[in-house]
Design an enzyme around this catalytic site. Structure first.
Site, mmCIF file in Angstrom:
data_model
loop_
_atom_site.group_PDB
_atom_site.id
_atom_site.type_symbol
_atom_site.label_atom_id
_atom_site.label_comp_id
_atom_site.label_asym_id
_atom_site.label_seq_id
_atom_site.Cartn_x
_atom_site.Cartn_y
_atom_site.Cartn_z
ATOM 1 N N PHE A 137 0.775 -1.463 -0.209
ATOM 2 C CA PHE A 137 -0.061 0.284 0.209
ATOM 3 C C PHE A 137 1.189 1.367 0.397
ATOM 4 O O PHE A 137 1.986 1.333 0.571
ATOM 5 C CB PHE A 137 -0.514 0.254 1.071
ATOM 6 C CG PHE A 137 -0.240 -0.127 2.184
ATOM 7 C CD1 PHE A 137 -0.284 1.082 2.868
ATOM 8 C CD2 PHE A 137 0.187 -0.810 2.977
ATOM 9 C CE1 PHE A 137 0.416 1.214 4.327
ATOM 10 C CE2 PHE A 137 0.265 -1.188 4.130
ATOM 11 C CZ PHE A 137 1.053 0.307 4.734
ATOM 12 N N CYS A 138 0.251 2.265 -0.149
ATOM 13 C CA CYS A 138 0.714 3.808 -0.324
ATOM 14 C C CYS A 138 -0.639 4.990 -0.063
ATOM 15 O O CYS A 138 -0.932 4.438 1.254
ATOM 16 C CB CYS A 138 1.612 4.125 -1.684
ATOM 17 S SG CYS A 138 0.181 4.602 -3.229
ATOM 18 N N TRP A 139 -0.064 6.451 -0.284
ATOM 19 C CA TRP A 139 -1.158 7.113 0.189
ATOM 20 C C TRP A 139 -2.339 7.032 -0.145
ATOM 21 O O TRP A 139 -2.804 6.365 0.265
ATOM 22 C CB TRP A 139 -0.416 8.673 0.329
ATOM 23 C CG TRP A 139 -1.759 9.799 0.797
ATOM 24 C CD1 TRP A 139 -1.731 10.275 -1.182
ATOM 25 C CD2 TRP A 139 -2.044 9.644 1.590
ATOM 26 N NE1 TRP A 139 -2.975 11.240 0.170
ATOM 27 C CE2 TRP A 139 -2.837 11.173 0.991
ATOM 28 C CE3 TRP A 139 -2.374 9.284 2.683
ATOM 29 C CZ2 TRP A 139 -3.845 11.450 2.157
ATOM 30 C CZ3 TRP A 139 -2.820 9.673 4.049
ATOM 31 C CH2 TRP A 139 -3.768 10.868 3.158
#
Length: 350
Positions: free
Chosen positions: A93-95
């Site tokens: 995951f990222c932002w």
């Protein structure tokens, strides 16, 4: 290939030990708040992220993408190797579930490494946390057993002992990474509200249908964080356990916990913020003791002339049948008495 999944699916797979969560955001983003249990394999460093952000704003999206490609191509072997060293399936995951996580998952797929990608990233996870907090306000059923006592009584240590034995415990100071006083952040980096909410929801969900939950009597604010209103209401309506313990034990607890010889400057700065509230001769004695590293004397004087007088003995504010006063020699003694109280009131729990 990689598979996009929702927050609920992502967390369920983590709970079932089917996924190792990997946060590919920059180190500073990871430190601010992340999903508990995640590891950080940053796609960009903080400096690289700032550079690309500047290009994005001042030049163009395409120029930012091109610069991002230049950066990641140089360190691609190390980036992939970091993932290969993790056993098991990867959850990325990222932002916002955008370029960084999608590119990471695509690169892994090219190397034959399957992964799952969180749709919406940690932004979606944060939205889920906020919604879950609202739901908990209606669904949190346990009766609160609230630990009260003078500073240094060892309430956190007592809770840790009980938690290690399987009792349902909410360690609010751990969630805030702050001990709840003017000296409370010494040796710690207090969490922000986002991280507190994440840790609170994670534990509160485990116990939302438990017959009881134990936690310390805290004020509305701990360090940089604020407790949810429904928990404060639970606290006020709960069974209040007031722990009395010899001052010698309390002094030792504080010294062991704070390790003031390692944080001498921070201790002096914290004391400077409160010394005007203490009678001048006593304040001078405390300050001299701290300067001379006579911590036993300094802590005892702080307890006797600052903390104890300020402690509000809240037993009188609650119905008498919900107050339990115990006298304990030490933390182990207090743990055994509290276990006895729980067994008497809820014999089926243990």
């Amino acid at each position: 290939m990689f598979q996009d999944i929702s927050v609920e699916q992502f967390l369920q797979k983590q709970k079932n030990d089917e996924l190792v969560l990997v946060d590919v955001r920059s180190p500073s983003e990871f430190k601010e708040a992340t999903i508990p249990g995640s590891v950080n394999i940053p796609f960009f460093t903080d400096e690289e992220r700032a550079e690309i952000g500047t290009i994005y704003k001042q030049v163009s999206i395409d120029a930012a993408k091109e610069r991002g490609l230049e950066i990641i191509s140089v360190k691609l072997p190390d980036f992939i190797r970091s993932f290969q060293q993790i056993d098991g399936e990867k959850g990325i995951f990222c932002w916002r579930g955008g370029m960084r996580s999608k590119t990471s998952a695509t690169l892994l797929a090219l190397m034959g490494i399957h992964s799952y990608r969180l749709v919406g990233g940690i932004h979606a996870y944060r939205k889920w946390i906020v919604e879950t907090l609202d739901d908990l306000g209606q669904e949190f059923l346990p009766e609160a057993y609230v630990l009260n006592g003078y500073t240094g009584t060892g309430k956190t240590m007592i809770l840790n002992h009980l938690a290690n034995e399987g009792y349902p415990v909410l360690d609010l100071e751990k969630m805030a990474n702050h001990r709840g006083s003017v000296f409370g952040q010494i040796g710690l980096k207090p969490h922000n509200q986002k991280m507190f909410d994440i840790m609170f929801v994670q534990d509160a969900l485990k116990y939302k249908q438990s017959p009881l939950v134990l936690f310390e009597a805290e004020s509305k604010r701990i360090g940089r964080t604020v407790l949810p209103d429904f928990l404060l209401k639970k606290k006020d309506e709960g069974i209040q356990i007031f722990i009395k313990m010899p001052i010698e034990e309390r002094v030792n607890h504080i010294i062991e916990d704070y390790r003031p010889w390692e944080h001498h400057k921070e201790c002096m700065e914290a004391f400077d913020r409160i010394k005007k509230r203490i009678h001048t001769p006593i304040a001078a004695a405390i300050e001299a003791s701290l300067e001379n590293e006579d911590f036993q004397t300094a802590v005892r004087l702080l307890l006797e002339f600052y903390y104890d007088p300020r402690y509000k003995y809240t037993a009188v504010q609650h119905p008498e049948d919900r107050n339990i006063i115990i006298e304990a020699k030490n933390v182990d003694d207090a743990v055994q008495v509290i276990k006895g109280i729980i067994k008497e009131k809820l014999p089926s729990l243990k």
